[in-house]
Design a protein around this motif. Structure first.
Motif, PDB file in Angstrom:
ATOM      1  N   ALA A  70      44.683  15.925  65.450  1.00  0.00           N
ATOM      2  CA  ALA A  70      45.140  14.779  64.671  1.00  0.00           C
ATOM      3  C   ALA A  70      44.410  13.509  65.088  1.00  0.00           C
ATOM      4  CB  ALA A  70      46.650  14.599  64.852  1.00  0.00           C
ATOM      5  N   GLN A  71      44.145  13.371  66.395  1.00  0.00           N
ATOM      6  CA  GLN A  71      43.475  12.174  66.887  1.00  0.00           C
ATOM      7  C   GLN A  71      42.034  12.095  66.376  1.00  0.00           C
ATOM      8  OE1 GLN A  71      45.142  14.315  68.798  1.00  0.00           O
ATOM      9  NE2 GLN A  71      46.922  13.128  69.498  1.00  0.00           N
ATOM     10  N   ALA A  72      41.315  13.223  66.424  1.00  0.00           N
ATOM     11  CA  ALA A  72      39.930  13.233  65.953  1.00  0.00           C
ATOM     12  C   ALA A  72      39.865  12.969  64.455  1.00  0.00           C
ATOM     13  CB  ALA A  72      39.274  14.573  66.279  1.00  0.00           C
ATOM     14  N   PHE A  73      40.790  13.567  63.715  1.00  0.00           N
ATOM     15  CA  PHE A  73      40.810  13.363  62.270  1.00  0.00           C
ATOM     16  C   PHE A  73      41.106  11.904  61.936  1.00  0.00           C
ATOM     17  CE2 PHE A  73      43.169  13.196  58.251  1.00  0.00           C
ATOM     18  CZ  PHE A  73      42.220  13.738  57.397  1.00  0.00           C
ATOM     19  N   MET A  74      42.073  11.308  62.628  1.00  0.00           N
ATOM     20  CA  MET A  74      42.441   9.917  62.363  1.00  0.00           C
ATOM     21  C   MET A  74      41.281   8.971  62.688  1.00  0.00           C
ATOM     22  SD  MET A  74      44.630   7.753  61.273  1.00  0.00           S
ATOM     23  CE  MET A  74      46.108   8.776  61.142  1.00  0.00           C
ATOM     24  N   ALA A  75      40.619   9.225  63.809  1.00  0.00           N
ATOM     25  CA  ALA A  75      39.489   8.373  64.199  1.00  0.00           C
ATOM     26  C   ALA A  75      38.366   8.445  63.168  1.00  0.00           C
ATOM     27  CB  ALA A  75      38.976   8.788  65.576  1.00  0.00           C
ATOM     28  N   LEU A  76      38.058   9.646  62.698  1.00  0.00           N
ATOM     29  CA  LEU A  76      36.996   9.810  61.706  1.00  0.00           C
ATOM     30  C   LEU A  76      37.388   9.178  60.383  1.00  0.00           C
ATOM     31  CD1 LEU A  76      34.198  11.048  61.357  1.00  0.00           C
ATOM     32  CD2 LEU A  76      35.309  13.146  60.559  1.00  0.00           C
ATOM     33  N   PRO A 125      36.426  12.444  56.373  1.00  0.00           N
ATOM     34  CA  PRO A 125      37.146  13.604  56.905  1.00  0.00           C
ATOM     35  C   PRO A 125      37.774  14.456  55.812  1.00  0.00           C
ATOM     36  CG  PRO A 125      38.422  11.608  57.231  1.00  0.00           C
ATOM     37  CD  PRO A 125      37.076  11.168  56.723  1.00  0.00           C
ATOM     38  N   LYS A 126      38.062  13.853  54.659  1.00  0.00           N
ATOM     39  CA  LYS A 126      38.654  14.630  53.578  1.00  0.00           C
ATOM     40  C   LYS A 126      37.663  15.650  53.031  1.00  0.00           C
ATOM     41  CE  LYS A 126      42.206  11.365  52.143  1.00  0.00           C
ATOM     42  NZ  LYS A 126      42.819  10.623  51.022  1.00  0.00           N
TER      43      LYS A 126
END
Length: 208
Positions: A70-76, A125-126
């Motif tokens: 979740a953290q990597a996805f949010m950052a990207l 990221p999407k």
């Protein structure tokens, strides 16, 4: 190699997805109208070729890692949204001269837009999640070599996206040529493009 039936089914679905209204379409369309067909095509081709990075990520399995973190996805997602907002603010601050400058800049202006399109798609990221969910649906597990099948499907998706985005940028440019008869129209079209970019960036940042 992919079977003919596999290719046809995948291409039909991929073209429908590419042609459906979405952020990439809106950005290519707005740039084609605001800056001219060459600039719309350059940005569209950049967006399309950005799909190659997602293909390689999907083959390597990194997309699955990002989807699980979740953290990597949010950052990207925040990074991609901020970049879109930055592009939008640049266009909003334009007074109509930005289009003229890019026209005079020739190949340098086209390469800059190509690079922006490439980056916008690569850090979205999407799109990563889309490739992770979409490509496996057309993989025949019994045929073996899942990575090679995934790579072929990703390249096929990229090629059809390059064709369709290129056509969209080309034909939208004709409308832009007619509208670009005065600097005032140029300014308002830049503001329209900037509004679209900024809205898409904010949507990406705050969407769940």
């Amino acid at each position: 190699m992919l079977t003919p039936e596999q290719c046809m089914a995948f291409l039909a679905a991929a073209m429908l997805i590419t042609l459906s209204p979405g952020p990439d379409n809106l950005m290519v369309l707005s740039l084609g109208i605001a800056r001219g067909r060459k600039h719309g095509m350059a940005f569209g081709l950049g967006c399309a070729l950005g799909c190659l990075s997602h293909t390689l990520l999907a083959v390597a399995g990194i997309s699955a890692l990002l989807a699980a973190s979740a953290q990597a996805f949010m950052a990207l997602k925040i990074a991609g949204g901020l970049y879109l907002v930055w592009l939008g603010l640049q266009a909003l601050r334009s007074k109509g001269s930005q289009w003229q400058a890019q026209q005079q800049g020739g190949e340098r202006g086209l390469m800059a837009l190509f690079g922006k399109g490439l980056l916008v798609n690569a850090i979205n990221p999407k799109v990563i999640l889309f490739f992770l969910a979409f490509l496996p649906q057309f993989i025949i597990t019994g045929a073996g070599n899942i990575g090679w099948q995934t790579l072929q499907l990703g390249v096929l998706f990229t090629l059809q996206a390059a064709l369709l985005f290129g056509l969209l940028g080309f034909f939208s440019g004709y409308a832009g040529q007619w509208l670009m008869t005065t600097p005032r129209r140029s300014m308002w079209l830049d503001r329209l493009a900037g509004t679209i970019f900024t809205a898409l960036g904010l949507r990406l940042i705050f969407s769940h």
